[in-house]
Design a protein around this motif. Structure first.
Motif, PDB file in Angstrom:
ATOM      1  N   SER A   1       3.863   8.713  -9.136  1.00 48.14           N
ATOM      2  CA  SER A   1       4.752   7.728  -9.744  1.00 48.14           C
ATOM      3  C   SER A   1       5.988   7.448  -8.908  1.00 48.14           C
ATOM      4  O   SER A   1       6.502   6.316  -8.914  1.00 48.14           O
ATOM      5  N   ILE A   2       6.461   8.458  -8.208  1.00 50.39           N
ATOM      6  CA  ILE A   2       7.714   8.309  -7.467  1.00 50.39           C
ATOM      7  C   ILE A   2       7.467   7.968  -5.995  1.00 50.39           C
ATOM      8  O   ILE A   2       7.843   6.903  -5.513  1.00 50.39           O
ATOM      9  N   TYR A   3       6.805   8.867  -5.282  1.00 52.26           N
ATOM     10  CA  TYR A   3       6.714   8.738  -3.830  1.00 52.26           C
ATOM     11  C   TYR A   3       5.579   7.824  -3.365  1.00 52.26           C
ATOM     12  O   TYR A   3       5.784   6.938  -2.523  1.00 52.26           O
ATOM     13  N   ILE A   4       4.397   8.038  -3.912  1.00 48.05           N
ATOM     14  CA  ILE A   4       3.245   7.267  -3.440  1.00 48.05           C
ATOM     15  C   ILE A   4       3.329   5.825  -3.920  1.00 48.05           C
ATOM     16  O   ILE A   4       3.038   4.889  -3.165  1.00 48.05           O
ATOM     17  N   ASP A   5       3.754   5.629  -5.146  1.00 48.20           N
ATOM     18  CA  ASP A   5       3.949   4.262  -5.631  1.00 48.20           C
ATOM     19  C   ASP A   5       4.965   3.518  -4.776  1.00 48.20           C
ATOM     20  O   ASP A   5       4.757   2.356  -4.409  1.00 48.20           O
ATOM     21  N   LYS A   6       6.071   4.171  -4.442  1.00 47.69           N
ATOM     22  CA  LYS A   6       7.089   3.494  -3.634  1.00 47.69           C
ATOM     23  C   LYS A   6       6.533   3.095  -2.272  1.00 47.69           C
ATOM     24  O   LYS A   6       6.721   1.955  -1.818  1.00 47.69           O
ATOM     25  N   ALA A   7       5.849   4.010  -1.618  1.00 45.41           N
ATOM     26  CA  ALA A   7       5.357   3.736  -0.271  1.00 45.41           C
ATOM     27  C   ALA A   7       4.281   2.655  -0.265  1.00 45.41           C
ATOM     28  O   ALA A   7       4.281   1.769   0.604  1.00 45.41           O
ATOM     29  N   VAL A   8       3.375   2.718  -1.223  1.00 47.57           N
ATOM     30  CA  VAL A   8       2.237   1.804  -1.205  1.00 47.57           C
ATOM     31  C   VAL A   8       2.538   0.493  -1.925  1.00 47.57           C
ATOM     32  O   VAL A   8       2.282  -0.594  -1.393  1.00 47.57           O
ATOM     33  N   VAL A   9       3.084   0.597  -3.136  1.00 53.85           N
ATOM     34  CA  VAL A   9       3.269  -0.598  -3.965  1.00 53.85           C
ATOM     35  C   VAL A   9       4.607  -1.273  -3.688  1.00 53.85           C
ATOM     36  O   VAL A   9       4.667  -2.444  -3.306  1.00 53.85           O
ATOM     37  N   ARG A  10       5.711  -0.539  -3.890  1.00 52.47           N
ATOM     38  CA  ARG A  10       7.037  -1.167  -3.789  1.00 52.47           C
ATOM     39  C   ARG A  10       7.317  -1.669  -2.364  1.00 52.47           C
ATOM     40  O   ARG A  10       7.861  -2.759  -2.180  1.00 52.47           O
ATOM     41  N   ASP A  11       6.972  -0.851  -1.347  1.00 50.60           N
ATOM     42  CA  ASP A  11       7.369  -1.182   0.023  1.00 50.60           C
ATOM     43  C   ASP A  11       6.293  -1.901   0.831  1.00 50.60           C
ATOM     44  O   ASP A  11       6.534  -2.257   1.988  1.00 50.60           O
ATOM     45  N   TYR A  12       5.115  -2.139   0.239  1.00 53.94           N
ATOM     46  CA  TYR A  12       4.060  -2.844   0.992  1.00 53.94           C
ATOM     47  C   TYR A  12       3.367  -3.902   0.136  1.00 53.94           C
ATOM     48  O   TYR A  12       3.473  -5.094   0.412  1.00 53.94           O
ATOM     49  N   LEU A  13       2.676  -3.483  -0.914  1.00 50.65           N
ATOM     50  CA  LEU A  13       1.857  -4.424  -1.675  1.00 50.65           C
ATOM     51  C   LEU A  13       2.675  -5.536  -2.330  1.00 50.65           C
ATOM     52  O   LEU A  13       2.229  -6.693  -2.389  1.00 50.65           O
ATOM     53  N   LEU A  14       3.864  -5.219  -2.818  1.00 47.47           N
ATOM     54  CA  LEU A  14       4.659  -6.244  -3.497  1.00 47.47           C
ATOM     55  C   LEU A  14       5.102  -7.359  -2.557  1.00 47.47           C
ATOM     56  O   LEU A  14       5.310  -8.494  -2.988  1.00 47.47           O
ATOM     57  N   GLU A  15       5.213  -7.053  -1.279  1.00 46.56           N
ATOM     58  CA  GLU A  15       5.544  -8.107  -0.311  1.00 46.56           C
ATOM     59  C   GLU A  15       4.388  -9.097  -0.181  1.00 46.56           C
ATOM     60  O   GLU A  15       4.607 -10.281   0.117  1.00 46.56           O
ATOM     61  N   LEU A  16       3.178  -8.639  -0.421  1.00 49.57           N
ATOM     62  CA  LEU A  16       2.015  -9.535  -0.382  1.00 49.57           C
ATOM     63  C   LEU A  16       1.891 -10.348  -1.667  1.00 49.57           C
ATOM     64  O   LEU A  16       1.514 -11.516  -1.641  1.00 49.57           O
ATOM     65  N   VAL A  17       2.216  -9.712  -2.779  1.00 48.22           N
ATOM     66  CA  VAL A  17       2.073 -10.378  -4.079  1.00 48.22           C
ATOM     67  C   VAL A  17       3.243 -11.321  -4.359  1.00 48.22           C
ATOM     68  O   VAL A  17       3.055 -12.436  -4.868  1.00 48.22           O
ATOM     69  N   PHE A  18       4.445 -10.888  -4.015  1.00 43.71           N
ATOM     70  CA  PHE A  18       5.644 -11.700  -4.217  1.00 43.71           C
ATOM     71  C   PHE A  18       6.385 -11.829  -2.873  1.00 43.71           C
ATOM     72  O   PHE A  18       7.446 -11.230  -2.675  1.00 43.71           O
ATOM     73  N   PRO A  19       5.825 -12.598  -1.956  1.00 40.68           N
ATOM     74  CA  PRO A  19       6.405 -12.698  -0.612  1.00 40.68           C
ATOM     75  C   PRO A  19       7.794 -13.325  -0.630  1.00 40.68           C
ATOM     76  O   PRO A  19       8.075 -14.223  -1.425  1.00 40.68           O
ATOM     77  N   LYS A  20       8.631 -12.847   0.265  1.00 49.59           N
ATOM     78  CA  LYS A  20      10.008 -13.314   0.314  1.00 49.59           C
ATOM     79  C   LYS A  20      10.360 -13.948   1.653  1.00 49.59           C
ATOM     80  O   LYS A  20      11.536 -14.172   1.955  1.00 49.59           O
ATOM     81  N   GLY A  21       9.348 -14.252   2.446  1.00 49.42           N
ATOM     82  CA  GLY A  21       9.591 -14.870   3.741  1.00 49.42           C
ATOM     83  C   GLY A  21       9.714 -16.377   3.654  1.00 49.42           C
ATOM     84  O   GLY A  21       9.641 -16.974   2.572  1.00 49.42           O
ATOM     85  N   GLU A  22       9.905 -17.010   4.806  1.00 51.86           N
ATOM     86  CA  GLU A  22      10.013 -18.464   4.857  1.00 51.86           C
ATOM     87  C   GLU A  22       8.707 -19.100   4.407  1.00 51.86           C
ATOM     88  O   GLU A  22       7.622 -18.589   4.671  1.00 51.86           O
ATOM     89  N   ASP A  23       8.829 -20.225   3.712  1.00 55.85           N
ATOM     90  CA  ASP A  23       7.669 -20.968   3.214  1.00 55.85           C
ATOM     91  C   ASP A  23       6.814 -20.132   2.262  1.00 55.85           C
ATOM     92  O   ASP A  23       5.608 -20.370   2.126  1.00 55.85           O
TER      93      ASP A  23
ATOM     94  N   LYS B   1       5.851 -17.057   2.526  1.00 54.29           N
ATOM     95  CA  LYS B   1       4.898 -16.168   3.192  1.00 54.29           C
ATOM     96  C   LYS B   1       5.452 -14.745   3.259  1.00 54.29           C
ATOM     97  O   LYS B   1       6.670 -14.543   3.273  1.00 54.29           O
ATOM     98  N   PRO B   2       4.541 -13.749   3.315  1.00 54.72           N
ATOM     99  CA  PRO B   2       5.013 -12.363   3.450  1.00 54.72           C
ATOM    100  C   PRO B   2       5.789 -12.174   4.753  1.00 54.72           C
ATOM    101  O   PRO B   2       5.470 -12.791   5.778  1.00 54.72           O
ATOM    102  N   ARG B   3       6.778 -11.335   4.717  1.00 56.18           N
ATOM    103  CA  ARG B   3       7.566 -11.047   5.915  1.00 56.18           C
ATOM    104  C   ARG B   3       6.832 -10.033   6.779  1.00 56.18           C
ATOM    105  O   ARG B   3       6.611  -8.886   6.359  1.00 56.18           O
ATOM    106  N   ALA B   4       6.462 -10.448   7.969  1.00 59.61           N
ATOM    107  CA  ALA B   4       5.674  -9.596   8.863  1.00 59.61           C
ATOM    108  C   ALA B   4       6.430  -8.321   9.221  1.00 59.61           C
ATOM    109  O   ALA B   4       5.831  -7.248   9.348  1.00 59.61           O
ATOM    110  N   ASP B   5       7.750  -8.416   9.383  1.00 56.28           N
ATOM    111  CA  ASP B   5       8.523  -7.233   9.753  1.00 56.28           C
ATOM    112  C   ASP B   5       8.553  -6.205   8.630  1.00 56.28           C
ATOM    113  O   ASP B   5       8.516  -4.996   8.870  1.00 56.28           O
ATOM    114  N   VAL B   6       8.596  -6.684   7.375  1.00 53.13           N
ATOM    115  CA  VAL B   6       8.600  -5.781   6.229  1.00 53.13           C
ATOM    116  C   VAL B   6       7.249  -5.069   6.119  1.00 53.13           C
ATOM    117  O   VAL B   6       7.195  -3.853   5.890  1.00 53.13           O
TER     118      VAL B   6
END
Length: 212
Positions: free
Chosen positions: A103-125, A127-132
């Motif tokens: 709930s704490i460590y694995i969720d943060k690494a996989v979901v919060r810091d990676y998957l959510l960028e794909l689902v709710f991208p915050k890049g230009e247009d 799109k997911p931010r490649a650097d993130v």
């Protein structure tokens, strides 16, 4: 004894609670409406239920309970049906420890810091931010490898029967193993693939993990 899971079905933590309900045969409702009335996400009522406006929140008999591991433990302890917790005190504590780890460590690494960028991208247009993604990928892979090591010789995290730890792990793993090759976090030979297929193929899994 009405059970309502407040939150969106796509949330991995909402799915954890939903899966426990399915495994135990607990009748429930799910979503942002309670008794036919909408409850605003991050609104006053939600804030009363959870001071950080997180989901899921379990509503049962007029009481509200936040935090996924606590919700899953409450459901397992207070409803009949399949038991998802070992009887042995040490093994029970190990399952609880893994619930926290996931709930704490694995969720943060996989979901919060990676998957959510794909689902709710915050890049230009939009799109997911490649650097993130690039920054988060190593930690996400490492976190999933911790789960894979646990599954190297087990069907589930603690042997041949699923536990509350699987309730937390399975939604994360099912999402991670479903990524396209260019974004993959899981090696082709990883036991996580068979684990995800096993969880999704079960009666509960079909109702929880295959819903888009």
């Amino acid at each position: 004894m009405n059970v309502h899971i407040y939150g969106p079905q796509f949330s991995n933590f909402v799915r954890s609670v939903q899966w426990v309900c399915e495994e135990k045969g607990i009748a429930y409702t799910l979503g942002f409406e309670l008794d036919g009335k909408p409850v605003e996400f991050r609104g006053p009522e939600h804030s009363q239920w959870h001071p950080y406006n997180k989901v899921p929140v379990l509503i049962h008999n007029g009481c509200a309970l936040g935090e996924t591991s606590a919700i899953c433990r409450y459901l397992d302890d207070n409803f009949p049906g399949t038991t998802l917790t070992p009887v042995d005190p040490w093994q029970k504590a190990e399952v609880d420890a893994w619930c926290q780890l996931l709930s704490i460590y694995i969720d943060k690494a996989v979901v919060r810091d990676y998957l959510l960028e794909l689902v709710f991208p915050k890049g230009e247009d939009g799109k997911p931010r490649a650097d993130v993604l690039a920054a988060g990928k190593p930690a996400a892979i490492a976190a999933l490898n911790i789960v894979a090591e646990k599954l190297a010789s087990n069907r589930f995290l603690f042997g041949d029967q699923p536990t509350l730890a699987d309730a937390i792990a399975a939604p994360i793993v099912c999402y991670a193993t479903g990524l396209p090759a260019a974004l993959s976090l899981v090696a082709s030979e990883s036991p996580l693939h068979d684990y995800a297929k096993r969880m999704m193929a079960s009666a509960s899994g079909k109702k929880v993990f295959l819903v888009k």
